[in-house]
Write a protein that holds these residues in place. Structure first.
Motif, PDB file in Angstrom:
ATOM      1  N   SER A 128       0.831  -1.208   0.000  1.00  0.00           N
ATOM      2  CA  SER A 128       0.000   0.000   0.000  1.00  0.00           C
ATOM      3  C   SER A 128       0.859   1.249   0.000  1.00  0.00           C
ATOM      4  N   SER A 129       0.221   2.366  -0.359  1.00  0.00           N
ATOM      5  CA  SER A 129       0.917   3.647  -0.387  1.00  0.00           C
ATOM      6  C   SER A 129       0.818   4.316   0.972  1.00  0.00           C
ATOM      7  N   PRO A 130       1.941   4.634   1.594  1.00  0.00           N
ATOM      8  CA  PRO A 130       1.891   5.288   2.905  1.00  0.00           C
ATOM      9  C   PRO A 130       1.429   6.732   2.796  1.00  0.00           C
ATOM     10  N   MET A 131       0.734   7.159   3.824  1.00  0.00           N
ATOM     11  CA  MET A 131       0.365   8.566   3.981  1.00  0.00           C
ATOM     12  C   MET A 131       1.254   9.141   5.083  1.00  0.00           C
ATOM     13  N   ILE A 132       1.831  10.299   4.828  1.00  0.00           N
ATOM     14  CA  ILE A 132       2.738  10.930   5.787  1.00  0.00           C
ATOM     15  C   ILE A 132       2.208  12.331   6.082  1.00  0.00           C
TER      16      ILE A 132
ATOM     17  N   GLY B 181      -0.259  16.706   4.145  1.00  0.00           N
ATOM     18  CA  GLY B 181      -0.407  15.268   3.994  1.00  0.00           C
ATOM     19  C   GLY B 181       0.141  14.851   2.653  1.00  0.00           C
ATOM     20  N   ILE B 182       1.057  13.906   2.643  1.00  0.00           N
ATOM     21  CA  ILE B 182       1.724  13.515   1.404  1.00  0.00           C
ATOM     22  C   ILE B 182       1.688  11.996   1.267  1.00  0.00           C
ATOM     23  N   SER B 183       1.179  11.522   0.127  1.00  0.00           N
ATOM     24  CA  SER B 183       1.145  10.090  -0.170  1.00  0.00           C
ATOM     25  C   SER B 183       2.326   9.728  -1.059  1.00  0.00           C
ATOM     26  N   LEU B 184       2.819   8.509  -0.886  1.00  0.00           N
ATOM     27  CA  LEU B 184       3.937   8.025  -1.697  1.00  0.00           C
ATOM     28  C   LEU B 184       3.531   6.789  -2.489  1.00  0.00           C
ATOM     29  N   GLY B 185       3.997   6.713  -3.723  1.00  0.00           N
ATOM     30  CA  GLY B 185       3.759   5.547  -4.560  1.00  0.00           C
ATOM     31  C   GLY B 185       5.061   4.941  -5.034  1.00  0.00           C
ATOM     32  N   ASN B 186       4.999   3.692  -5.495  1.00  0.00           N
ATOM     33  CA  ASN B 186       6.204   2.999  -5.956  1.00  0.00           C
ATOM     34  C   ASN B 186       6.811   3.658  -7.188  1.00  0.00           C
ATOM     35  N   GLY B 187       5.961   3.952  -8.163  1.00  0.00           N
ATOM     36  CA  GLY B 187       6.423   4.574  -9.395  1.00  0.00           C
ATOM     37  C   GLY B 187       7.521   3.800 -10.078  1.00  0.00           C
ATOM     38  N   TRP B 188       8.361   4.521 -10.811  1.00  0.00           N
ATOM     39  CA  TRP B 188       9.481   3.899 -11.517  1.00  0.00           C
ATOM     40  C   TRP B 188      10.595   3.506 -10.543  1.00  0.00           C
TER      41      TRP B 188
ATOM     42  N   ASN C  90      11.892  -5.330 -10.219  1.00  0.00           N
ATOM     43  CA  ASN C  90      11.363  -4.225  -9.424  1.00  0.00           C
ATOM     44  C   ASN C  90      12.432  -3.817  -8.419  1.00  0.00           C
ATOM     45  N   LYS C  91      12.138  -2.780  -7.672  1.00  0.00           N
ATOM     46  CA  LYS C  91      13.118  -2.209  -6.732  1.00  0.00           C
ATOM     47  C   LYS C  91      14.436  -1.914  -7.442  1.00  0.00           C
ATOM     48  N   PHE C  92      14.329  -1.456  -8.684  1.00  0.00           N
ATOM     49  CA  PHE C  92      15.541  -1.248  -9.485  1.00  0.00           C
ATOM     50  C   PHE C  92      16.427  -0.160  -8.887  1.00  0.00           C
ATOM     51  N   TYR C  93      15.824   0.915  -8.423  1.00  0.00           N
ATOM     52  CA  TYR C  93      16.608   2.023  -7.874  1.00  0.00           C
ATOM     53  C   TYR C  93      16.732   1.956  -6.356  1.00  0.00           C
TER      54      TYR C  93
ATOM     55  N   ALA D 113       0.993   6.330   8.092  1.00  0.00           N
ATOM     56  CA  ALA D 113       0.119   5.163   8.208  1.00  0.00           C
ATOM     57  C   ALA D 113      -0.244   4.717   6.806  1.00  0.00           C
ATOM     58  N   ASN D 114      -0.661   3.481   6.671  1.00  0.00           N
ATOM     59  CA  ASN D 114      -1.150   3.009   5.384  1.00  0.00           C
ATOM     60  C   ASN D 114      -2.542   3.564   5.133  1.00  0.00           C
ATOM     61  N   GLY D 115      -2.860   3.778   3.853  1.00  0.00           N
ATOM     62  CA  GLY D 115      -4.126   4.386   3.517  1.00  0.00           C
ATOM     63  C   GLY D 115      -4.937   3.538   2.558  1.00  0.00           C
ATOM     64  N   PRO D 116      -5.845   4.153   1.817  1.00  0.00           N
ATOM     65  CA  PRO D 116      -6.764   3.411   0.957  1.00  0.00           C
ATOM     66  C   PRO D 116      -6.128   2.902  -0.336  1.00  0.00           C
ATOM     67  N   ILE D 117      -4.950   3.418  -0.720  1.00  0.00           N
ATOM     68  CA  ILE D 117      -4.287   2.901  -1.925  1.00  0.00           C
ATOM     69  C   ILE D 117      -3.570   1.613  -1.520  1.00  0.00           C
ATOM     70  N   LEU D 118      -4.221   0.480  -1.755  1.00  0.00           N
ATOM     71  CA  LEU D 118      -3.682  -0.807  -1.310  1.00  0.00           C
ATOM     72  C   LEU D 118      -2.547  -1.289  -2.185  1.00  0.00           C
ATOM     73  N   TYR D 119      -2.543  -0.844  -3.440  1.00  0.00           N
ATOM     74  CA  TYR D 119      -1.527  -1.305  -4.395  1.00  0.00           C
ATOM     75  C   TYR D 119      -1.453  -0.284  -5.514  1.00  0.00           C
ATOM     76  N   SER D 120      -0.237  -0.019  -5.970  1.00  0.00           N
ATOM     77  CA  SER D 120      -0.080   0.928  -7.065  1.00  0.00           C
ATOM     78  C   SER D 120       1.164   0.570  -7.856  1.00  0.00           C
ATOM     79  N   ASP D 121       1.009   0.465  -9.177  1.00  0.00           N
ATOM     80  CA  ASP D 121       2.128   0.070 -10.028  1.00  0.00           C
ATOM     81  C   ASP D 121       1.936   0.703 -11.407  1.00  0.00           C
ATOM     82  N   ILE D 122       3.039   1.148 -12.000  1.00  0.00           N
ATOM     83  CA  ILE D 122       2.966   1.788 -13.317  1.00  0.00           C
ATOM     84  C   ILE D 122       2.299   0.875 -14.340  1.00  0.00           C
ATOM     85  N   TYR D 123       2.695  -0.399 -14.369  1.00  0.00           N
ATOM     86  CA  TYR D 123       2.187  -1.323 -15.383  1.00  0.00           C
ATOM     87  C   TYR D 123       0.837  -1.944 -15.013  1.00  0.00           C
TER      88      TYR D 123
END
Length: 883
Positions: free
Chosen positions: A155-159, A226-233, A244-247, A278-288
């Motif tokens: 999931s995407s953390p909320m900070i 409030g800032i959410s983070l995603g995996n992205g590239w 994955n986890k390339f960088y 804390a974890n939020g409503p975005i349970l999973y996020s991926d570019i592809y």
């Protein structure tokens, strides 16, 4: 033709648009469209000598600037706190460098300009514009923070953090970046309309940060970020090898808010271990693969003041700073653009509910829904339907391209992704509660925010659709980096595609900032030996590099951007990379012949099903490599001349001469026939002047005969196609170029159009004539490379050309070439000087041409089917004569 039959009537008709643009001014000249480093009021200028540009508006014909005056100050009343001014007597109005005292970091400067013209007119001072210098390393006092423990959750953390702004604010700037993607909120609202920040760069070398002016958004008293983070590239799936986890394996946030109060005092708020996550409503996020959002997991108010949270909120963890540099954002952000409503909602033969938006695009679908708690709605994305009319996703390979939304109880909601995007025309909807109507769905296009600069139309509807497809191929694949395709498990910055399309891209949109940003990554990811990767940013590190026509991006795009925008700076910045690339080829060449290494060759050239007569369009890869060796050397020479590196000009001119002779010795018979008797072989040899002058005419004849032998069809791939029609026009075979352009059967540019394409296909026959598909593992329906024909359409049909000796359309060549049974064509281009227009009609044997030239530019008009050449200044002109 008897010259007396010409009836030129070139009246200086100053069009309404020009009058309209200066309405309200008492004088006859003004300046507008001020930019700094191609950007309007930028916040993150890292260059110590930023460059200023402006456009001149004039209602007087043949207007040229004779002098300019620039002044820079520390507030909007520039003359009160002026730090630099200059007055120069010349006609330069593009990319004028600041040359005053050293600029301070993290400082806003204001500037304006006024000009004089050759008619004795002086403009008023322009409106005041600004630029803000970026942060130096020592200006960053903040900390990288991440979630408590290891960042292992899908999931995407909320900070979040609340700050007390104790006094009245004069100015407030937030500087934000992340490892991964971020979305920032202040007091419950998004702070900007940027998406996929901080953008994709060669993260191991540098990460961009963004700056946001929050002066009008901060409140006196308590404020919540409030800032959410995603995996992205950064951390998500990337490349087609399942990596994955390339960088890195840890998403992180860096935030710094600098507030200046009205009493002159300052305060800085930073990320530290007092922030919570804390974890939020975005349970999973991926570019592809898309995004999963569970509305039941929302925590209302988490980005507002007074939110108490629950036990899931933990203190963040500070992590050490890495080796990567933080750099200011130099290209355009990704933003939302066009929206589309469904043109059809239907059931497929398999009984699935599918929505057709009528346009293959890149972005996402906004969904309105209301239903019982726990209801799961899935939106799957596809570009095409199969022959039977069913939803087709096999060509996506492993990319799922599916967004899932889980409803909270009976509350009307609007859903859209945050950290993923899709390439699609069709969507399949599963689990929607109740009747699905068009009101519930809106497709949104997202791409880098590049102004549209060029338009092209003609009397042929199929050609107009082709131009539409070219533009939408660019929009869909210019999402922060120039990707090959936007839908399958790839979406990488393939260098060959980008260099092939760069000229066309610069006609359609303002790509100066876009390519300036990306070329920094080309340099950053260039190997130590000078070789250039297949993709940039380079996530295919285990593969060989240095493929001809791909790696040559290092020389081709800097030169293309110089011609299009007159930007000597990109040549200067990229020159070391250009030189390293040419020197690399020299290091692996044997006796000046590049006959080693792995090459893609003329990728996806035409392969006939049954070619028993031996005319297969296979072009020897080393033969192709040698032509690009020479071409890159020539471009390096060109750049060296512009930059005044005369010693290197001599050195590489000698190398160029040897490499061309090596090509002839290896690949041409005494009678002038090439070892590979293909269209691409002759096209590249003629485009890059590989052959002795005496052999070129015959080579062009062989090219034309090959085209005729294939029934007026092209056989070229990614490397031959961009130059095919250019070479034909160069050797006065415009009629053959038009035959190819107008060809409607496979292989051709118009075959996909006739098959219903709304973007450019990866393959000439992505959908075969019997309705079946090409090989599924490489069959994108949004791939811009073959759209490079747009460059020829602008330059030859409309006839709008830059002039290398005076680039950026300071000097313009207008040379339309009617043909192909077209009765009209119009091209317009918003250059760095203003609008250039070339519009012609050919009816009842009379040719009419209307030309517009912007102030501070000149043009040469070559009237077709005559030997007439007209030199003109700014203004609007009309030519008319018997054709």
């Amino acid at each position: 033709m008897n010259p007396s039959s010409l009836m030129p009537r070139f009246t200086a008709v100053f069009a309404f648009l020009i009058f309209a643009s200066v309405a309200g001014f008492s004088q006859k000249i003004a300046v507008e469209d001020l930019t700094v480093e191609h950007l309007v009021n930028p916040f993150t200028i890292d260059d110590a000598h930023p460059r200023f540009s402006w456009k001149i508006v004039s209602s007087v014909k043949n207007t040229m600037q004779t002098s300019y005056e620039i002044r820079v100050g520390l507030n909007e009343s520039i003359e009160k706190k002026q730090v630099w001014s200059t007055k120069e007597n010349n006609d330069q109005s593009v990319l004028i460098p600041y040359s005053g005292a050293d600029l301070k970091s993290n400082t806003r400067y204001y500037w304006q300009v006024r000009v004089k013209d050759n008619h004795g007119n002086t403009s008023k001072w322009s409106t005041v514009q600004f630029f803000q210098t970026g942060l130096k390393t020592e200006d960053w006092v903040s900390n990288w923070v991440t979630v408590a423990g290891n960042d292992t959750a899908a999931s995407s953390p909320m900070i979040r953090k609340e700050f007390n702004v104790s006094k009245k604010v004069r100015n407030a700037m937030a500087f934000i970046t992340s490892k991964g993607l971020y979305e920032a909120h202040l007091n419950g609202n998004r702070i900007s309309d940027h998406y996929f920040a901080p953008g994709w760069t060669s993260y191991k070398d540098h990460i961009q940060y963004q700056a946001y002016d929050l002066t009008n958004l901060l409140k006196t008293g308590w404020n919540a970020f409030g800032i959410s983070l995603g995996n992205g590239w950064y951390k998500g799936n990337i490349g087609f090898a399942g990596q994955n986890k390339f960088y890195g394996d840890t998403r992180a946030l860096l935030f710094q808010l600098e507030v200046t109060y009205t009493d002159g005092t300052k305060e800085i708020f930073i990320t530290d271990d007092t922030w919570k996550s804390a974890n939020g409503p975005i349970l999973y996020s991926d570019i592809y693969n898309g995004e999963t959002y569970d509305a039941r997991q929302e925590q209302p108010g988490w980005d507002r003041v007074g939110f108490k949270g629950n036990s899931s909120w933990k203190a963040v963890r500070i992590i050490p700073k890495g080796n990567e540099k933080l750099v200011g954002m130099s290209g355009p952000p990704v933003r939302k653009h066009e929206t589309f409503k469904p043109v059809k909602i239907f059931k497929t033969p398999l009984g699935e509910t599918v929505v057709d938006f009528g346009q293959n695009l890149v972005g996402w679908v906004m969904l309105n829904a209301k239903g019982a708690s726990g209801t799961k709605i899935s939106i799957s994305h596809a570009e095409v339907l199969d022959k039977a009319g069913n939803f087709y996703t096999t060509n996506l390979r492993s990319a799922k391209q599916t967004n899932q939304y889980i409803l909270k109880g009976n509350v009307a909601q609007i859903f859209e992704p945050h950290f993923s995007f899709q390439g699609f025309r069709y969507v399949k909807i599963d689990g929607y509660p109740g009747e699905l109507t068009a009101d519930a769905l809106t497709a949104v296009a997202l791409y880098s925010d590049m102004n549209t600069t060029g338009t092209f139309t003609s009397s042929n509807a199929l050609i107009n659709q082709l131009q539409h497809n070219i533009q939408w191929g660019q929009k869909g694949n210019f999402v922060d980096v120039p990707t090959d395709c936007p839908q399958r498990d790839e979406r990488l910055g393939w260098t060959g595609d980008a260099q092939a399309f760069a000229n066309t891209a610069a006609f359609n949109m303002d790509v100066a900032g876009f390519f300036t940003k990306w070329m920094k990554d080309v340099s950053a990811d260039q190997l130590e030996n000078g070789s250039v990767p297949y993709v940039v940013p380079n996530v295919l590190t285990k593969r060989d590099a240095g493929s001809a026509g791909w790696a040559d991006v290092a020389t081709i795009i800097p030169w293309d951007m110089y011609l299009a925008y007159g930007d000597k700076g990109i040549l200067s910045a990229q020159y070391p990379s250009m030189k390293k690339w040419v020197d690399y080829i020299s290091s692996v060449a044997k006796n000046d012949l590049w006959n080693t290494g792995s090459h893609f060759g003329d990728w996806l050239f035409y392969r006939p099903n049954d070619d028993n007569d031996g005319r297969a369009a296979v072009t020897d890869k080393y033969m192709i490599a040698q032509t690009f060796y020479a071409h890159s050397t020539q471009l390096l020479i060109n750049a060296a001349r512009v930059l005044g590196k005369n010693d290197e000009v001599s050195k590489y001119e000698a190398l160029l001469k040897r490499s061309k002779q090596a090509y002839v010795n290896e690949n041409m018979t005494a009678n002038g026939k090439l070892a590979s008797n293909t269209q691409t072989a002759y096209v590249l040899a003629l485009q890059f002047d590989m052959l002795p002058e005496a052999n070129r005419k015959q080579a062009a004849e062989r090219l034309v005969q090959n085209i005729r032998d294939y029934g007026n069809h092209l056989t070229t791939g990614f490397l031959g196609t961009p130059y095919l029609c250019h070479v034909l026009s160069k050797f006065s075979y415009d009629n053959v170029a038009y035959d190819l352009l107008m060809q409607e059967s496979y292989p051709s540019w118009l075959y996909p159009v006739k098959m219903g394409a709304t973007t450019i296909w990866e393959r000439w026959d992505g959908i075969k004539q019997d309705g079946t598909f090409q090989t599924a593992d490489m069959n994108s329906f949004n791939h811009y490379a073959y759209g490079a024909i747009g460059d020829w359409m602008y330059k030859n049909i409309a006839g709008i050309n830059p002039v290398a000796e005076n680039p950026g359309y300071k000097e313009i060549l207008i040379a339309p070439k009617p043909g192909g049974k077209l009765s009209s064509a119009t091209g317009e281009l918003q250059t760095v000087y203003g609008k250039v227009k070339s519009s012609w009609t050919l009816q009842n044997g009379v040719f009419k041409l209307d030309v517009s030239v912007p102030p501070n530019s000149t043009a040469t008009v070559l009237l077709p089917n005559t030997d007439r050449k007209e030199k003109i200044g700014s203004g609007d002109y009309h030519f008319e004569y018997k054709y």
